[in-house]
Every structure is written in C-alpha cells, then in structure tokens.
Design an enzyme around this catalytic site. Structure first.
Site, PDB file in Angstrom:
ATOM      1  CG  HIS A  68      -2.026  -1.022   1.089  1.00 64.79           C
ATOM      2  ND1 HIS A  68      -3.061  -1.115   1.992  1.00 64.79           N
ATOM      3  CD2 HIS A  68      -2.259  -1.998   0.176  1.00 64.79           C
ATOM      4  CE1 HIS A  68      -3.879  -2.083   1.641  1.00 64.79           C
ATOM      5  NE2 HIS A  68      -3.411  -2.643   0.545  1.00 64.79           N
ATOM      6  CD  GLU A  70      -2.088   4.067   3.160  1.00 64.38           C
ATOM      7  OE1 GLU A  70      -3.287   4.204   3.444  1.00 64.38           O
ATOM      8  OE2 GLU A  70      -1.694   3.243   2.286  1.00 64.38           O
ATOM      9  CB  CYS A  94      -6.213  -0.831   5.192  1.00 66.01           C
ATOM     10  SG  CYS A  94      -4.455  -1.271   5.139  1.00 66.01           S
ATOM     11  CB  CYS A  97      -1.784   1.386   6.015  1.00 65.92           C
ATOM     12  SG  CYS A  97      -1.238   0.529   4.510  1.00 65.92           S
TER      13      CYS A  97
END
Length: 140
Positions: A68, A70, A94, A97
């Site tokens: 992801h 992040e 999420c 993250c």
C-alpha cells in the site's frame, strides 16, 4: 496546518497516486513539521518484482504482491518520522497501514473519508487504532 498547505499536500498525494500502475491508484506523502516532503509512496509491487500488467490484472496475485502507498512511503523514508504528518489519496488507511503509521511515530493523518463495503471493517479498525494511539485523523 492551514488550508493552503493541506490542499497542496493533498494534491501532491493525488499526483503521486497517478504513478501507480494499478487501477486503484493510491498515493501517500509524508510531511515534516516544517512543511517539507520527507517521502512519497504509491500502491504497487516491491522494487525489483515484475509488475507486468498480466500480474497486476490477476487479482489474487495483485493482492498478494501489492504494498500500500502508506507503507511504501514509510519504508522509503530515510529518517525517523516521529511527529510527522501523512497525506493519503483517495482513501483513508486500512488497519495494517494504520498500524505502520502508528509504529512509525506519525502523528497526523490527512485523508478523505472513505466508505467501501469491502474495506469497511478495516477502515473502522484503522480509525479506532489511530484514535487510541493518539494519532489525529483529519478528513479532507
């Protein structure tokens, strides 16, 4: 942070998201307290891993291989991130993250409010964890 800087860094996160080959383009920008950019990241495969469109279009492979935005931004940073801010586009983090954000020491998350039925439980858990850890979430 004032509205002008929030708009600038939010716009930069949107631009960084466009660098992703994935159809779900997500970008993240980590900002120092002096309003300079410490790191950026977008969702994609790890460096050196074949990110051909055949693999990206295979949903199960894509989900297994994709980092992801992040996490990519946190891992790309070359300095401690304690007290920094992260701008994310177009989703909120999420749960996984959010955990990485907390562990890195980031203290502010700027993101759009997101509702996605598939991610609903993860988004809720993320907000709960961020709140419990004293990380401020600002919806932009």
């Amino acid at each position: 942070m004032n509205a002008k800087w929030i708009a600038r860094f939010g716009g930069l996160a949107k631009e960084v998201a466009s660098w992703s080959k994935d159809g779900t383009q997500v970008g993240a920008v980590i900002v120092r307290p002096d309003r300079t950019v410490a790191s950026v990241g977008f969702n994609g495969f790890p460096r050196g891993v074949d990110d051909s469109m055949d693999r990206i279009n295979n949903r199960s492979t894509k989900l297994l291989f994709t980092l992801h935005a992040e996490l990519n931004a946190i891992l790309a940073a070359k300095e401690p991130l304690v007290g920094y801010s992260i701008f994310i586009h177009p989703f909120q983090p999420c749960a996984q993250c959010a955990g990485a954000i907390i562990q890195s020491g980031i203290k502010e998350v700027y993101c759009p409010y997101s509702y996605n039925e598939r991610w609903e439980n993860s988004f809720k858990a993320a907000l709960q964890m961020l709140d419990e850890a004293g990380v401020t979430t600002i919806f932009i």
